[in-house]
Design a protein around this motif. Structure first.
Motif, mmCIF file in Angstrom:
data_model
loop_
_atom_site.group_PDB
_atom_site.id
_atom_site.type_symbol
_atom_site.label_atom_id
_atom_site.label_comp_id
_atom_site.label_asym_id
_atom_site.label_seq_id
_atom_site.Cartn_x
_atom_site.Cartn_y
_atom_site.Cartn_z
ATOM 1 N N ILE A 15 0.837 -1.198 0.000
ATOM 2 C CA ILE A 15 0.000 0.000 0.000
ATOM 3 C C ILE A 15 0.872 1.250 0.000
ATOM 4 N N ALA A 16 1.888 1.254 0.860
ATOM 5 C CA ALA A 16 2.787 2.409 0.928
ATOM 6 C C ALA A 16 3.517 2.613 -0.400
ATOM 7 N N GLU A 17 3.976 1.506 -0.995
ATOM 8 C CA GLU A 17 4.672 1.612 -2.277
ATOM 9 C C GLU A 17 3.743 2.101 -3.378
ATOM 10 N N ALA A 18 2.517 1.561 -3.421
ATOM 11 C CA ALA A 18 1.556 1.971 -4.448
ATOM 12 C C ALA A 18 1.165 3.431 -4.290
ATOM 13 N N GLU A 19 0.989 3.891 -3.073
ATOM 14 C CA GLU A 19 0.620 5.296 -2.838
ATOM 15 C C GLU A 19 1.761 6.230 -3.238
ATOM 16 N N ARG A 20 3.004 5.816 -2.984
ATOM 17 C CA ARG A 20 4.139 6.620 -3.445
ATOM 18 C C ARG A 20 4.182 6.655 -4.968
ATOM 19 N N SER A 21 3.878 5.516 -5.596
ATOM 20 C CA SER A 21 3.863 5.457 -7.056
ATOM 21 C C SER A 21 2.779 6.356 -7.632
ATOM 22 N N ILE A 22 1.620 6.360 -7.019
ATOM 23 C CA ILE A 22 0.517 7.207 -7.491
ATOM 24 C C ILE A 22 0.908 8.674 -7.418
ATOM 25 N N THR A 23 1.492 9.071 -6.297
ATOM 26 C CA THR A 23 1.934 10.461 -6.145
ATOM 27 C C THR A 23 2.959 10.828 -7.214
ATOM 28 N N TYR A 24 3.888 9.937 -7.451
ATOM 29 C CA TYR A 24 4.918 10.181 -8.459
ATOM 30 C C TYR A 24 4.309 10.271 -9.853
ATOM 31 N N LEU A 25 3.388 9.346 -10.192
ATOM 32 C CA LEU A 25 2.779 9.340 -11.517
ATOM 33 C C LEU A 25 1.917 10.571 -11.751
ATOM 34 N N GLN A 26 1.211 11.002 -10.725
ATOM 35 C CA GLN A 26 0.408 12.219 -10.856
ATOM 36 C C GLN A 26 1.295 13.421 -11.160
ATOM 37 N N GLN A 27 2.459 13.451 -10.545
ATOM 38 C CA GLN A 27 3.406 14.524 -10.818
ATOM 39 C C GLN A 27 3.902 14.458 -12.265
ATOM 40 N N GLN A 28 4.162 13.231 -12.754
ATOM 41 C CA GLN A 28 4.623 13.077 -14.136
ATOM 42 C C GLN A 28 3.550 13.499 -15.133
ATOM 43 N N VAL A 29 2.283 13.236 -14.818
ATOM 44 C CA VAL A 29 1.190 13.659 -15.694
ATOM 45 C C VAL A 29 1.173 15.178 -15.822
ATOM 46 N N ARG A 30 1.393 15.846 -14.712
ATOM 47 C CA ARG A 30 1.365 17.310 -14.735
ATOM 48 C C ARG A 30 2.557 17.900 -15.489
ATOM 49 N N GLU A 31 3.660 17.154 -15.516
ATOM 50 C CA GLU A 31 4.884 17.704 -16.094
ATOM 51 C C GLU A 31 5.095 17.345 -17.557
ATOM 52 N N THR A 32 4.268 16.478 -18.133
ATOM 53 C CA THR A 32 4.453 16.084 -19.526
ATOM 54 C C THR A 32 3.253 16.505 -20.359
ATOM 55 N N ASN A 33 3.539 16.837 -21.628
ATOM 56 C CA ASN A 33 2.479 17.184 -22.587
ATOM 57 C C ASN A 33 2.326 16.119 -23.658
ATOM 58 N N VAL A 34 3.087 15.027 -23.547
ATOM 59 C CA VAL A 34 3.020 13.955 -24.542
ATOM 60 C C VAL A 34 1.809 13.073 -24.243
ATOM 61 N N ALA A 35 0.900 12.987 -25.190
ATOM 62 C CA ALA A 35 -0.364 12.283 -24.965
ATOM 63 C C ALA A 35 -0.150 10.806 -24.658
ATOM 64 N N ASP A 36 0.788 10.165 -25.396
ATOM 65 C CA ASP A 36 1.016 8.729 -25.165
ATOM 66 C C ASP A 36 1.539 8.470 -23.753
ATOM 67 N N LEU A 37 2.425 9.336 -23.286
ATOM 68 C CA LEU A 37 2.949 9.170 -21.930
ATOM 69 C C LEU A 37 1.868 9.418 -20.894
ATOM 70 N N GLN A 38 1.022 10.406 -21.140
ATOM 71 C CA GLN A 38 -0.076 10.661 -20.216
ATOM 72 C C GLN A 38 -1.019 9.462 -20.129
#
Length: 310
Positions: free
Chosen positions: A211-234
């Motif tokens: 759970i702790a690992e997945a929640e850290r991953s979610i936080t990290y992925l949400q940050q990556q979504v905000r920082e990229t404009n590439v549709a495939d990566l999003q």
């Protein structure tokens, strides 16, 4: 014929020596038999409780495994774990069960140090443990044993772990994948309870870690979504977020997170050891063999030394 006659004479001499020392042989054998009986009766009964479990990953990892096959390479580059196969997870659980860190948490969570290190015997009439008061004072609730440094009066985790691994075992059937978790103790109730606790605590520990690992991953992925404009990566990141969210939800609702119990531990009715009849038999045979060697050695070796010393 001469050689045959010599062999016959040697054989007759051998039996004659043994017959002459029959009282000595009998005395040693009887003494060994009595000692083996005393030893066998002095050993406490040990009861073995065991549970049969299987990895529960196969029930729910299909979607995650499919995603891992589709996006595993990119997910690894993104620093996100999509989990591993059933065999890897099963082996992980076995290794965690055998680790000192898990055992240290087990002691703190279940308070098993006293029954592990200070049990004198089990009272079958009352079903209660009898604690050795020379090791642990039950009235004052403190350790009073006398030990040499670097040991301390209260057993350390390392010392307790060394004692625990003598009572605990975990093994996997490579064909079926089934895992057997077993504990031996003087108390059948304690053995059964510890097996159940170990499985529960293992599931809890790995569930909290995932759970702790997945929640850290979610936080990290949400940050990556905000920082990229590439549709495939999003799209990739949103898919990973969805799977990590499913992973958190699954972990929170499933009690038997890693290992599902197929056959739970029960309080054993019969002891698993010691094998007192076998101990007595082996002790008697060993005593008899030692007596035979003693008589023969006394006759051949010592007599030869006496003749040479003349």
């Amino acid at each position: 014929m001469a050689l045959l006659d010599d062999d016959e004479i040697d054989l007759r001499e051998l039996f004659a020596v043994l017959w002459a020392g029959r009282l000595k042989i009998l005395a040693v054998t009887v003494t060994a038999a009595l000692l083996s009986v005393v030893v066998a009766l002095s050993l406490p009964n040990i009861y073995r409780a065991e549970a049969l479990v299987v990895s529960s990953e196969s029930d729910s990892s299909g979607g995650l495994s499919a995603l891992a096959g589709q996006f595993g390479g990119l997910a690894s580059l993104a620093g996100v774990s999509l989990g591993s196969g059933d065999s890897d997870r099963t082996q992980l659980g076995i290794e965690v069960l055998q680790s000192r860190q898990f055992f240290a948490d087990f002691i703190a969570r279940r308070d098993v140090l006293v029954p592990l290190m200070a049990t004198a015997k089990w009272n079958s009439a009352t079903g209660e443990l009898v604690i050795d008061e020379d090791i642990y004072n039950t009235e004052q609730q403190r350790w009073v044993r006398e030990v040499e440094p670097p040991r301390t009066r209260q057993p350390s985790v390392q010392e307790a772990y060394a004692e625990f691994v003598e009572l605990f075992s975990v093994s996997q059937d490579k064909k079926s994948g089934m895992v057997t978790v077993a504990v031996e103790h003087q108390s059948p109730q304690v053995a059964q309870q510890w097996v159940s606790w170990l499985i529960d605590d293992l599931n809890t520990t790995l569930r909290e870690q995932d759970i702790a690992e997945a929640e850290r991953s979610i936080t990290y992925l949400q940050q990556q979504v905000r920082e990229t404009n590439v549709a495939d990566l999003q799209t990739l990141f949103f898919g990973l977020i969805q799977k990590q969210t499913e992973r958190v939800m699954l972990a929170k609702v499933r009690d038997q997170y890693l290992f599902k119990t197929i056959d739970p531990a029960v309080v054993p009715e019969l002891k698993s050891k010691p094998k007192r009849a076998l101990i007595c038999l082996l002790g008697t045979l060993l005593g008899g063999m030692l007596a035979l060697f003693w008589v023969l050695f006394d006759h051949y070796a010592l007599n030869r030394q006496r003749q040479e010393g003349r």
